[in-house]
Design a protein around this motif. Structure first.
Motif, PDB file in Angstrom:
ATOM      1  N   THR A   1      32.304  47.885  51.660  1.00  0.00           N
ATOM      2  CA  THR A   1      32.570  47.659  50.250  1.00  0.00           C
ATOM      3  C   THR A   1      33.614  48.669  49.794  1.00  0.00           C
ATOM      4  OG1 THR A   1      30.335  46.853  49.914  1.00  0.00           O
ATOM      5  CG2 THR A   1      31.521  47.594  47.960  1.00  0.00           C
TER       6      THR A   1
ATOM      7  N   THR B   1      37.983  45.010  46.885  1.00  0.00           N
ATOM      8  CA  THR B   1      36.533  45.146  46.869  1.00  0.00           C
ATOM      9  C   THR B   1      35.891  45.118  48.247  1.00  0.00           C
ATOM     10  OG1 THR B   1      36.248  42.753  46.572  1.00  0.00           O
ATOM     11  CG2 THR B   1      36.365  44.109  44.567  1.00  0.00           C
ATOM     12  N   ARG B   2      36.678  44.757  49.284  1.00  0.00           N
ATOM     13  CA  ARG B   2      36.077  44.671  50.616  1.00  0.00           C
ATOM     14  C   ARG B   2      37.133  44.935  51.681  1.00  0.00           C
ATOM     15  NH1 ARG B   2      33.221  39.325  53.203  1.00  0.00           N
ATOM     16  NH2 ARG B   2      35.362  38.700  53.473  1.00  0.00           N
TER      17      ARG B   2
ATOM     18  N   THR C   1      40.607  43.077  50.986  1.00  0.00           N
ATOM     19  CA  THR C   1      40.540  41.836  50.224  1.00  0.00           C
ATOM     20  C   THR C   1      39.750  41.984  48.930  1.00  0.00           C
ATOM     21  OG1 THR C   1      38.490  41.080  51.282  1.00  0.00           O
ATOM     22  CG2 THR C   1      40.558  40.473  52.371  1.00  0.00           C
ATOM     23  N   ASN C   2      39.842  40.929  48.137  1.00  0.00           N
ATOM     24  CA  ASN C   2      38.944  40.682  47.020  1.00  0.00           C
ATOM     25  C   ASN C   2      38.572  39.211  47.123  1.00  0.00           C
ATOM     26  OD1 ASN C   2      37.739  40.006  44.551  1.00  0.00           O
ATOM     27  ND2 ASN C   2      38.800  41.660  43.504  1.00  0.00           N
ATOM     28  N   PRO C   3      37.469  38.890  47.808  1.00  0.00           N
ATOM     29  CA  PRO C   3      37.102  37.497  48.048  1.00  0.00           C
ATOM     30  C   PRO C   3      37.001  36.653  46.780  1.00  0.00           C
ATOM     31  CG  PRO C   3      35.739  38.950  49.368  1.00  0.00           C
ATOM     32  CD  PRO C   3      36.515  39.814  48.415  1.00  0.00           C
ATOM     33  N   GLU C   4      36.651  37.265  45.643  1.00  0.00           N
ATOM     34  CA  GLU C   4      36.535  36.517  44.394  1.00  0.00           C
ATOM     35  C   GLU C   4      37.872  35.986  43.901  1.00  0.00           C
ATOM     36  OE1 GLU C   4      34.475  38.777  41.441  1.00  0.00           O
ATOM     37  OE2 GLU C   4      32.719  39.078  42.722  1.00  0.00           O
ATOM     38  N   LEU C   5      38.977  36.590  44.343  1.00  0.00           N
ATOM     39  CA  LEU C   5      40.309  36.178  43.895  1.00  0.00           C
ATOM     40  C   LEU C   5      40.992  35.207  44.856  1.00  0.00           C
ATOM     41  CD1 LEU C   5      41.654  39.569  42.508  1.00  0.00           C
ATOM     42  CD2 LEU C   5      40.550  37.693  41.268  1.00  0.00           C
ATOM     43  N   GLY C   6      40.341  34.858  45.951  1.00  0.00           N
ATOM     44  CA  GLY C   6      40.909  33.894  46.888  1.00  0.00           C
ATOM     45  C   GLY C   6      41.804  34.526  47.940  1.00  0.00           C
TER      46      GLY C   6
END
Length: 92
Positions: A10, A25-26, A48-53
């Motif tokens: 994280t 975030t990751r 990455t930030n998985p929430e942003l694609g």
């Protein structure tokens, strides 16, 4: 040989990708064949930030020696900073 082992961490920071800055975030870390580096296998790190694609991604492919040198450089930089300076607290 690929290990197919991926370690996740994280993150709380920022990264700059093709479309600009985004909250990071990751991180995913794995040893595999690189897509671009001219080596048989590399240590691959995806920030990455998985929430942003998929556009919120910065990838690096490092040799084992480079990855270990990066770890040491991070440790040295943190050890040289005043205590608490890089703790992520509010700006002074």
């Amino acid at each position: 040989m690929c290990t197919y082992v991926t370690e996740f961490a994280t993150m709380d920071g920022s990264a700059k990708g093709a479309t600009g800055w985004f909250p990071c975030t990751r991180a995913a870390v794995y040893v595999d064949h690189p897509f671009h580096a001219r080596h048989e296998h590399t240590v691959n790190i995806d920030f990455t930030n998985p929430e942003l694609g998929p556009s919120a991604r910065v990838a690096v492919e490092l040799t084992e020696e480079s990855a270990l040198a990066l770890i040491e450089a991070i440790r040295t930089a943190l050890a040289a900073a005043p205590p608490g300076l890089a703790s992520g607290g509010p700006l002074s």
